[in-house]
Design an enzyme around this catalytic site. Structure first.
Site, PDB file in Angstrom:
ATOM      1  N   ARG A 277       0.485  -2.415  17.561  1.00 55.45           N
ATOM      2  CA  ARG A 277      -0.574  -2.415  16.553  1.00 55.45           C
ATOM      3  C   ARG A 277      -1.361  -3.719  16.639  1.00 55.45           C
ATOM      4  NH1 ARG A 277       2.674  -3.769  10.869  1.00 55.45           N
ATOM      5  NH2 ARG A 277       0.599  -3.754   9.950  1.00 55.45           N
TER       6      ARG A 277
ATOM      7  N   SER B  16      -6.103 -11.937 -11.784  1.00 59.34           N
ATOM      8  CA  SER B  16      -6.689 -10.744 -12.382  1.00 59.34           C
ATOM      9  C   SER B  16      -5.627  -9.676 -12.624  1.00 59.34           C
ATOM     10  CB  SER B  16      -7.796 -10.228 -11.469  1.00 59.34           C
ATOM     11  OG  SER B  16      -8.046  -8.870 -11.702  1.00 59.34           O
ATOM     12  N   SER B  17      -4.752  -9.481 -11.616  1.00 59.67           N
ATOM     13  CA  SER B  17      -3.712  -8.458 -11.767  1.00 59.67           C
ATOM     14  C   SER B  17      -2.745  -8.811 -12.880  1.00 59.67           C
ATOM     15  CB  SER B  17      -2.907  -8.325 -10.478  1.00 59.67           C
ATOM     16  OG  SER B  17      -3.683  -7.755  -9.485  1.00 59.67           O
TER      17      SER B  17
ATOM     18  N   THR C   8      13.236   8.600  -4.784  1.00 60.64           N
ATOM     19  CA  THR C   8      11.937   9.120  -4.330  1.00 60.64           C
ATOM     20  C   THR C   8      12.046  10.615  -4.055  1.00 60.64           C
ATOM     21  OG1 THR C   8      11.630   6.975  -3.273  1.00 60.64           O
ATOM     22  CG2 THR C   8      10.014   8.664  -2.768  1.00 60.64           C
TER      23      THR C   8
ATOM     24  N   HIS D 161      -9.742  -5.270   6.760  1.00 60.32           N
ATOM     25  CA  HIS D 161      -9.568  -3.871   6.366  1.00 60.32           C
ATOM     26  C   HIS D 161      -8.320  -3.734   5.489  1.00 60.32           C
ATOM     27  CE1 HIS D 161      -9.017   0.479   6.603  1.00 60.32           C
ATOM     28  NE2 HIS D 161      -7.795   0.261   7.064  1.00 60.32           N
TER      29      HIS D 161
ATOM     30  N   TYR E 261       5.225  -0.433  -3.854  1.00 54.98           N
ATOM     31  CA  TYR E 261       5.508   0.468  -4.973  1.00 54.98           C
ATOM     32  C   TYR E 261       4.486   0.329  -6.076  1.00 54.98           C
ATOM     33  CZ  TYR E 261       9.347   2.332  -2.588  1.00 54.98           C
ATOM     34  OH  TYR E 261      10.071   2.988  -1.651  1.00 54.98           O
TER      35      TYR E 261
ATOM     36  N   TRP F   5      -3.017  -8.830   7.430  1.00 53.22           N
ATOM     37  CA  TRP F   5      -3.046  -8.890   5.960  1.00 53.22           C
ATOM     38  C   TRP F   5      -1.807  -9.585   5.404  1.00 53.22           C
ATOM     39  CZ3 TRP F   5      -0.022  -6.770   1.972  1.00 53.22           C
ATOM     40  CH2 TRP F   5       1.029  -5.951   2.372  1.00 53.22           C
TER      41      TRP F   5
ATOM     42  N   LYS G  71      11.884  12.740  -7.122  1.00 55.52           N
ATOM     43  CA  LYS G  71      10.525  12.981  -7.622  1.00 55.52           C
ATOM     44  C   LYS G  71       9.881  14.156  -6.900  1.00 55.52           C
ATOM     45  CE  LYS G  71       9.225   8.526  -9.345  1.00 55.52           C
ATOM     46  NZ  LYS G  71       8.565   8.949 -10.564  1.00 55.52           N
TER      47      LYS G  71
ATOM     48  N   HIS H  75      13.711  -5.109   5.450  1.00 53.86           N
ATOM     49  CA  HIS H  75      13.402  -4.088   6.455  1.00 53.86           C
ATOM     50  C   HIS H  75      12.087  -4.368   7.180  1.00 53.86           C
ATOM     51  CE1 HIS H  75      11.647  -1.464   2.986  1.00 53.86           C
ATOM     52  NE2 HIS H  75      10.676  -2.150   3.544  1.00 53.86           N
ATOM     53  N   HIS H  76      11.311  -5.322   6.679  1.00 53.45           N
ATOM     54  CA  HIS H  76      10.104  -5.716   7.405  1.00 53.45           C
ATOM     55  C   HIS H  76      10.400  -6.799   8.435  1.00 53.45           C
ATOM     56  CE1 HIS H  76       7.391  -3.431   4.806  1.00 53.45           C
ATOM     57  NE2 HIS H  76       8.215  -3.760   3.834  1.00 53.45           N
TER      58      HIS H  76
ATOM     59  N   SER I 257       1.914  13.510 -11.492  1.00 52.73           N
ATOM     60  CA  SER I 257       2.749  14.125 -12.527  1.00 52.73           C
ATOM     61  C   SER I 257       1.941  14.614 -13.720  1.00 52.73           C
ATOM     62  CB  SER I 257       3.817  13.136 -13.020  1.00 52.73           C
ATOM     63  OG  SER I 257       4.597  12.689 -11.943  1.00 52.73           O
TER      64      SER I 257
ATOM     65  N   GLU J 125       5.228  -4.630  -3.877  1.00 54.43           N
ATOM     66  CA  GLU J 125       3.785  -4.340  -3.867  1.00 54.43           C
ATOM     67  C   GLU J 125       3.500  -2.918  -3.382  1.00 54.43           C
ATOM     68  OE1 GLU J 125       0.969  -5.686  -4.788  1.00 54.43           O
ATOM     69  OE2 GLU J 125      -0.494  -4.542  -3.622  1.00 54.43           O
TER      70      GLU J 125
ATOM     71  N   HIS K 141       7.301  -5.793  -0.557  1.00 52.99           N
ATOM     72  CA  HIS K 141       7.837  -4.451  -0.749  1.00 52.99           C
ATOM     73  C   HIS K 141       7.621  -3.924  -2.158  1.00 52.99           C
ATOM     74  CE1 HIS K 141       9.545  -0.752   0.476  1.00 52.99           C
ATOM     75  NE2 HIS K 141      10.008  -0.730  -0.767  1.00 52.99           N
TER      76      HIS K 141
ATOM     77  N   ASP L 297      -8.534   0.896 -28.129  1.00 53.18           N
ATOM     78  CA  ASP L 297      -8.982   0.128 -26.963  1.00 53.18           C
ATOM     79  C   ASP L 297      -7.753  -0.540 -26.364  1.00 53.18           C
ATOM     80  OD1 ASP L 297     -10.387  -1.644 -25.105  1.00 53.18           O
ATOM     81  OD2 ASP L 297     -12.160  -1.283 -26.335  1.00 53.18           O
TER      82      ASP L 297
HETATM   83  C1  HEM Z   1      10.916   6.336   1.345  1.00 52.81           C
HETATM   84  C2  HEM Z   1      10.270   5.254   1.138  1.00 52.81           C
HETATM   85  C3  HEM Z   1       9.921   4.214   2.200  1.00 52.81           C
HETATM   86  C4  HEM Z   1      10.677   3.678   3.187  1.00 52.81           C
HETATM   87  C5  HEM Z   1      12.124   4.023   3.511  1.00 52.81           C
HETATM   88  C6  HEM Z   1       9.848   2.722   3.896  1.00 52.81           C
HETATM   89  C7  HEM Z   1      10.264   1.948   4.989  1.00 52.81           C
HETATM   90  C8  HEM Z   1       9.457   1.059   5.674  1.00 52.81           C
HETATM   91  C9  HEM Z   1       9.890   0.200   6.746  1.00 52.81           C
HETATM   92  C10 HEM Z   1      11.301   0.144   7.285  1.00 52.81           C
HETATM   93  C11 HEM Z   1       8.819  -0.523   7.162  1.00 52.81           C
HETATM   94  C12 HEM Z   1       8.803  -1.612   8.230  1.00 52.81           C
HETATM   95  C13 HEM Z   1       8.296  -1.094   9.527  1.00 52.81           C
HETATM   96  C14 HEM Z   1       8.100  -2.208  10.510  1.00 52.81           C
HETATM   97  O1  HEM Z   1       7.257  -3.091  10.290  1.00 52.81           O
HETATM   98  O2  HEM Z   1       8.781  -2.169  11.543  1.00 52.81           O
HETATM   99  C15 HEM Z   1       7.695  -0.124   6.361  1.00 52.81           C
HETATM  100  C16 HEM Z   1       6.426  -0.625   6.503  1.00 52.81           C
HETATM  101  C17 HEM Z   1       5.411  -0.394   5.605  1.00 52.81           C
HETATM  102  N1  HEM Z   1       5.457   0.453   4.516  1.00 52.81           N
HETATM  103 FE1  HEM Z   1       7.007   1.632   4.008  1.00 52.81          FE
HETATM  104  N2  HEM Z   1       8.621   2.711   3.340  1.00 52.81           N
HETATM  105  C18 HEM Z   1       8.624   3.595   2.289  1.00 52.81           C
HETATM  106  C19 HEM Z   1       7.582   3.875   1.448  1.00 52.81           C
HETATM  107  C20 HEM Z   1       6.376   3.207   1.447  1.00 52.81           C
HETATM  108  C21 HEM Z   1       5.354   3.366   0.461  1.00 52.81           C
HETATM  109  C22 HEM Z   1       5.460   4.278  -0.757  1.00 52.81           C
HETATM  110  C23 HEM Z   1       4.331   2.560   0.824  1.00 52.81           C
HETATM  111  C24 HEM Z   1       3.006   2.305   0.155  1.00 52.81           C
HETATM  112  C25 HEM Z   1       2.466   3.001  -0.756  1.00 52.81           C
HETATM  113  C26 HEM Z   1       4.707   1.900   2.049  1.00 52.81           C
HETATM  114  C27 HEM Z   1       3.892   1.008   2.717  1.00 52.81           C
HETATM  115  C28 HEM Z   1       4.257   0.337   3.858  1.00 52.81           C
HETATM  116  C29 HEM Z   1       3.398  -0.598   4.541  1.00 52.81           C
HETATM  117  C30 HEM Z   1       1.980  -1.004   4.126  1.00 52.81           C
HETATM  118  C31 HEM Z   1       4.111  -1.049   5.651  1.00 52.81           C
HETATM  119  C32 HEM Z   1       3.611  -1.982   6.741  1.00 52.81           C
HETATM  120  C33 HEM Z   1       3.607  -3.391   6.384  1.00 52.81           C
HETATM  121  C34 HEM Z   1       3.059  -4.205   7.514  1.00 52.81           C
HETATM  122  O3  HEM Z   1       1.844  -4.411   7.550  1.00 52.81           O
HETATM  123  O4  HEM Z   1       3.830  -4.630   8.371  1.00 52.81           O
HETATM  124  N3  HEM Z   1       5.954   2.330   2.412  1.00 52.81           N
HETATM  125  N4  HEM Z   1       8.114   0.857   5.454  1.00 52.81           N
HETATM  126 CU   LIG Z   2       8.911  -2.276   2.592  1.00 49.78          CU
END
Ligand code: HEM
Ligand SMILES: [Cu+2]
Lengths: 80, 524
Positions: free
Chosen positions: B449, B168-169, B327, B76, B256, B141, B330, B301-302, B267, B254, B252, B105
């Site tokens: 999770r 591709s990307s 952010t 998923h 963005y 994933w 914006k 942070h991950h 926008s 990614e 990370h 084009d």
């Molecule tokens: C203000 C902006 C953001 C902050 C401060 C932030 C912060 C964080 C932090 C600290 C985690 C880690 C959580 C953990 O695993 O314990 C996380 C996970 C995640 N964030 Fe964000 N994030 C932000 C914006 C975004 C955006 C814009 C996206 C995607 C469009 C995103 C997608 C994700 C995803 C997919 C995960 C989980 C990754 C995983 O599978 O472990 N985040 N974020």
């Molecule tokens: Cu991140």
């Protein structure tokens, strides 16, 4: 071909040098504002006309390095 | 050039039927292919989510083996990210970038064809994994070792698929960058470029910078699996944590990549329906640029819980919180654009306004997770699941819906069914919150999770979430109907479509002729 006099050449060199430092400063300012995320429209317009993309990218990388340094320093202060 | 003439011209020297789509080098055809691919994969990965929510409706195991559940969560995530959000945005770029900058084009039309046709191959590999011995990959994933070193042959296929999608990307990005930098119509200076073009330009650079990192990470997995290396194998002197560093150095930026084009679409839409120019266009460009740069210094942070010196934790906490500044700028700009505008709320605008509200909530929960001591409690709980679904569903996905409704009349020449569009919106926005909001509570209460079973006290919130999930899933069928209806007929769309719309694409007839801007327009 007309040969430019020594003086005009020197004048050009000076001018170029000045423009370099000026645009270096300008690029730095651009990057600083971008980290905050805001910029006055008129400033933005003059940025776009005066700066080359390479300058902005280089300034951005230097800015990022400085930011990393600043955060590291903050961390150092906190953990001291 | 008038529309009819353009049309005749377009059809006399290229194959028809299936071969038209296989051999096409036309940016509009390729954009359409990307968008249909994304929509189909959306339903594939979405049905996996439905199975996940069905299993989680009650504690205990109901419908499947735990192994299969893990395969579902993994696939998923992988398919939604690499097969839905990214291809959908690339589809938008293919359609819109040439139309918005006045180019005939994309810069490299044949490479464009190749970029797209790699994707169905990767998709077949990914889905095919379910039919291999041992089933699909089940390690999440994020593809962490040691699980990803130990698994069976589907893991190899998965690595191959990631390589193909990365290629591709990268090709897509080269195409987009070259098109934007070299093919703008006379007068279309960088500072006049629509925000969508700007955000994609920056996204394309992010992709080129990070995709090779991901490719490197999975290649090391592959050599660890088959060629005797021990990059991530502690028994051989390697370090599994190193994988996490490499993965998140890609990962990370990614996220963005998944949100910057969304910022671009929003926008475009908000100024149209607020009938005011975008507030702080310049600051938007700057904020996008700095988000891109800062996204490379926050990956830790991950990894707060895998073991890291206190200094490292502090560094990543501070840097992550700083990224919220641009952010926030914006969000402020979008609100200021709407301020005192004469707004109307057609479906694209509804999705855009919902984006502004709900994406912001996702940003806030991100900030909560950025606080190291809090994250140590919440890491790997449903709180994280809530966070990233707010930024990805009500963020990225809603922007895709908004953009689809916004440009559908330009693409198909027909107005979509506004009633059905609104129904789709309201059902989606309400059910999306029923689905994901309780997950905050579940996470705070400690539900982990990626787990097929849970303790009894989590039952109620899980049932609420599942019900929301089923409604959300069913509502997406409305979108399919709306798109099919608009493709097949409906009220004729005007050239400008929206009263407040501005930009080159709205100077063209609807539907946009097969070939456009063969002679470049002059932009004043
Ligand atoms: C203000 C902006 C953001 C902050 C401060 C932030 C912060 C964080 C932090 C600290 C985690 C880690 C959580 C953990 O695993 O314990 C996380 C996970 C995640 N964030 Fe964000 N994030 C932000 C914006 C975004 C955006 C814009 C996206 C995607 C469009 C995103 C997608 C994700 C995803 C997919 C995960 C989980 C990754 C995983 O599978 O472990 N985040 N974020
Ligand atoms: Cu991140």
């Amino acid at each position: 071909m007309h040969k430019p006099s020594q003086q005009t050449i020197r004048a050009h060199v000076v001018e170029d040098g000045q423009r370099k430092t000026l645009s270096g400063w300008r690029a730095a300012k651009t990057v600083f504002w971008s980290f905050l995320g805001i910029r006055r429209k008129s400033d933005y317009q003059s940025d776009v006309t005066h700066l080359k993309p390479v300058q902005v990218i280089v300034a951005g990388l230097i800015g990022a390095a400085l930011l990393v340094g600043a955060i590291l320093f903050l961390v150092y202060l906190v953990t001291k | 050039m008038d529309a009819t003439h353009a049309h005749d011209h377009g059809h006399d020297h290229h194959p028809s039927g299936l071969m038209r789509w296989i051999k096409t080098t036309n940016h509009k055809d390729i954009g359409t292919l990307y968008l249909w691919f994304a929509l189909i994969m959306f339903f594939v990965a979405g049905s996996m989510a439905m199975m996940i929510r069905a299993e989680l409706f009650e504690p205990g195991m109901q419908f499947m083996h735990p192994e299969f559940f893990n395969q579902l969560t993994t696939m998923h995530g992988l398919i939604m990210i690499f097969g839905v959000i990214m291809p959908a945005f690339t589809g938008f770029a293919n359609w819109q970038v040439p139309l918005m900058i006045g180019a005939p084009d994309m810069a490299f039309p044949r490479m464009n064809n190749w970029s797209f046709w790699l994707l169905p191959v990767a998709a077949i590999f990914l889905i095919g994994e379910f039919f291999l011995p041992g089933g699909a990959v089940a390690g999440g994933w994020t593809m962490y070792p040691p699980l990803f070193i130990q698994g069976g042959m589907s893991y190899d296929l998965n690595i191959f698929a990631v390589h193909i999608m990365g290629a591709s990307s990268i090709m897509g990005s080269i195409n987009i960058i070259t098109t934007i930098l070299n093919m703008r119509a006379p007068g279309m200076t960088m500072m006049k470029m629509p925000m969508f073009v700007w955000t994609w330009l920056i996204t394309a650079y992010l992709l080129i910078a990070t995709m090779p990192v991901l490719a490197g990470a999975v290649t090391m997995l592959l050599t660890d699996r088959h060629f005797g290396t021990h990059f991530f194998n502690a028994a051989g002197g390697g370090d599994p944590v190193m994988f996490q560093h490499i993965f998140w150095f890609f990962g990370h930026p990614e996220v963005y990549i998944l949100i910057l084009p969304a910022f671009g679409i929003i926008s475009q839409i908000i100024p149209t329906f607020a009938r005011k120019p975008l507030f702080g266009y310049a600051s938007m460009v700057y904020a996008t640029g700095s988000i891109a740069i800062l996204s490379f210094i926050v990956w830790g942070h991950h990894m707060f819980t895998v073991g890291m010196p206190a200094a490292g934790q502090l560094f990543f906490m501070y840097s992550t919180m700083l990224i919220a500044v641009p952010t926030g700028v914006k969000v402020f700009n979008w609100v200021a654009t709407m301020w005192k505008g004469s707004m109307t709320f057609e479906t694209p605008m509804l999705f855009a306004v919902a984006f502004v509200c709900l994406f912001t909530m996702g940003g806030f929960s991100g900030l909560v997770l950025a606080i190291t001591p809090v994250d140590i409690q919440l890491q790997d709980t449903y709180y994280v699941v809530a966070h990233f679904h707010y930024v990805l569903v009500s963020g990225a996905l809603f922007s895709i819906f908004a953009g689809a409704y916004y440009w559908l009349p330009k693409w198909t020449g027909h107005m979509y069914d506004e009633k059905l569009g609104k129904l789709h919106f309201w059902l989606s926005v309400i059910s999306m919150n029923i689905l994901f909001f309780p997950m905050h509570f579940l996470g705070l209460a400690g539900m982990p999770r990626r787990i097929p079973d849970y303790a009894l006290q989590f039952t109620q919130f899980n049932q609420i979430a599942s019900i929301g999930g089923f409604i959300f899933g069913a509502s997406q069928l409305i979108f399919l109907i709306v798109v099919l209806k608009a493709v097949r007929g409906g009220a004729k769309a005007t050239d400008k479509v929206w009263e407040g719309a501005e930009g080159l694409e709205w100077t063209l007839p609807s539907p946009a002729p097969y070939h456009t801007f063969e002679t470049a327009p002059m932009v004043k």
